[in-house]
Design a protein around this motif. Structure first.
Motif, short mmCIF file in Angstrom:
data_model
loop_
_atom_site.label_atom_id
_atom_site.label_comp_id
_atom_site.label_asym_id
_atom_site.label_seq_id
_atom_site.Cartn_x
_atom_site.Cartn_y
_atom_site.Cartn_z
N ALA A 58 95.89 3.88 37.08
CA ALA A 58 96.84 2.79 37.52
C ALA A 58 98.20 2.61 36.78
O ALA A 58 99.23 2.18 37.20
CB ALA A 58 96.22 1.46 37.65
N THR A 59 98.32 3.28 35.57
CA THR A 59 99.36 3.03 34.82
C THR A 59 100.59 3.66 35.35
O THR A 59 101.77 2.80 35.27
CB THR A 59 99.22 3.75 33.26
N GLN A 60 100.64 4.71 35.98
CA GLN A 60 102.16 5.16 36.56
C GLN A 60 102.41 4.67 37.92
O GLN A 60 103.61 4.40 37.93
CB GLN A 60 101.91 6.76 36.71
N PRO A 61 101.27 4.31 38.65
CA PRO A 61 101.75 3.61 39.73
C PRO A 61 102.47 2.06 39.41
O PRO A 61 103.16 1.51 40.02
CB PRO A 61 100.44 3.35 40.62
N LEU A 62 101.87 1.45 38.38
CA LEU A 62 102.47 0.11 37.96
C LEU A 62 103.99 0.43 37.31
O LEU A 62 104.69 -0.39 37.83
CB LEU A 62 101.67 -0.55 36.79
N ALA A 67 109.57 -0.41 38.14
CA ALA A 67 110.82 0.42 38.35
C ALA A 67 111.63 -0.03 39.75
O ALA A 67 112.92 -0.26 39.80
CB ALA A 67 110.97 1.77 38.05
N THR A 68 110.89 -0.21 40.83
CA THR A 68 111.51 -0.53 42.09
C THR A 68 111.63 -1.91 42.37
O THR A 68 112.72 -2.37 42.81
CB THR A 68 110.68 -0.06 43.20
N HIS A 69 110.77 -2.87 41.74
CA HIS A 69 110.99 -4.36 42.18
C HIS A 69 111.25 -5.22 41.05
O HIS A 69 111.36 -6.38 41.13
CB HIS A 69 109.34 -4.80 42.66
N GLY A 70 111.12 -4.67 39.70
CA GLY A 70 111.43 -5.74 38.41
C GLY A 70 110.23 -6.36 37.78
O GLY A 70 110.08 -6.31 36.69
N THR A 71 109.64 -6.91 38.86
CA THR A 71 108.05 -7.44 38.34
C THR A 71 107.11 -7.00 39.46
O THR A 71 107.32 -7.08 40.56
CB THR A 71 108.32 -9.14 38.16
#
Length: 326
Positions: A58-62, A67-71
């Motif tokens: 899950a690290t890379q998907p997070l 990077a896309t949503h900020g939070t």
């Protein structure tokens, strides 16, 4: 705005959806990722939040999501997902510009929550497909184990060994929970559950402690004890001062309790005379009962006194016996 990964940890022992206001705010305002579907995921989705189940690491998907949503929020599983937290923490320590990591508790275990785990484990062991030995037991077959575990807890108290006491009380608790689980298999008009046991205890404690729960005024420990006994007498329809005495307790302690009960209620019955008894066993019994009565008059506990002297004798025997040739 600083990029942020919120690790949202919740108690698996509380009902799904029972979250703090802050937790609900963060899952409604930001994308939520998690490692598996479950009741909590369903509850969050029903509240209108977007939840994505990540299949695999899950690290890379997070990091991609932040990077896309900020939070972004990671909804931790029942065990807290500590391995992911460590891996993510190390990654962000090496690359601190990627995001900040925040740990948020959406719910937490109340005191006594692990009792729910004990109930769940015993339910599994005593259910079909569980432990054949436990499934074969009855209240009667377990009776000796309850006594044995209670004695071992008593030994830990006598030795001032609080670590051993914690363990032995766990064994006593096992017996309590197992008896309650077996009672669920009784006929419908006889069965009861661990909640019935706990509920009865709670009701009794509230009822018998009005100085705590009902504002009753008491001035001393003696008054509290007398109040307890008065309330207890009102609860149970007993026809004798000896009703409720545990007859299976050790004979010395039983004798002391019977004499104490009688004295407290003003019931005077002469003790048997040893010389008048018909056989040696009866004469010995009468002598022992007289000794118990004398101990009570002196304010001594005959059970504790005999135990102390016997253990001292046991230690002398150990010191005297020949050493083990091995």
């Amino acid at each position: 705005m600083t990029a942020r990964i919120v690790l949202l940890v919740t108690s698996p022992r509380l009902p799904a959806g029972l979250l703090t206001a802050a937790a609900w705010d963060v899952v409604r305002q930001h994308p939520v990722l998690t490692g598996a579907d479950g009741e909590l995921v369903t509850a969050v989705r029903q509240a209108g939040a977007e939840v994505t189940v990540v299949d695999g690491p899950a690290t890379q998907p997070l990091l991609d999501a932040v990077a896309t949503h900020g939070t972004v929020v990671w909804l931790a599983g029942p065990t807290g997902d500590e391995a992911l937290a460590r891996e993510l923490g190390l990654r962000l320590a090496r690359q601190p510009g990627l995001a900040e990591m925040e740990l948020m508790y959406g719910s937490w275990d109340p005191p006594g929550a692990r009792l729910l785990d004990a109930v769940a484990v015993l339910d599994r062991l005593a259910s079909p497909g569980g432990d054949p030995w436990k499934r074969a037991q009855t209240h009667r077959s377990l009776a000796g184990y309850l006594l044995e575990e209670s004695y071992e807890a008593y030994d830990a108290i006598s030795a001032d060994d609080t670590d051993a006491l914690r363990e032995e009380l766990g064994d006593v608790l096992l017996q309590v929970v197992l008896h309650a689980r077996l009672a669920e298999e009784l006929p419908e008009d006889e069965r009861w559950t661990i909640d019935d046991v706990a509920g009865g205890l709670v009701d009794k404690m509230i009822r018998r402690n009005p100085h705590v729960f009902a504002g009753a005024e008491v001035g001393s420990l003696e008054e509290i004890t007398e109040n307890w006994e008065r309330i207890k007498r009102g609860e149970k329809a007993r026809h004798s001062v000896l009703d409720g005495v545990a007859l299976s307790q050790p004979a010395l302690a039983l004798a002391a309790q019977i004499l104490d009960r009688a004295a407290r209620r003003g019931v005077e019955v002469p003790l048997p005379l040893a010389d008048a008894e018909p056989d040696a066993e009866a004469r010995l019994g009468a002598s022992l009962l007289a000794a118990v009565a004398a101990a009570r008059e002196a304010g001594l506990d005959p059970e504790a006194a005999l135990r102390r002297t016997t253990l001292t004798q046991a230690e002398l025997i150990r010191q005297t016996e020949a050493p083990d040739p091995r």
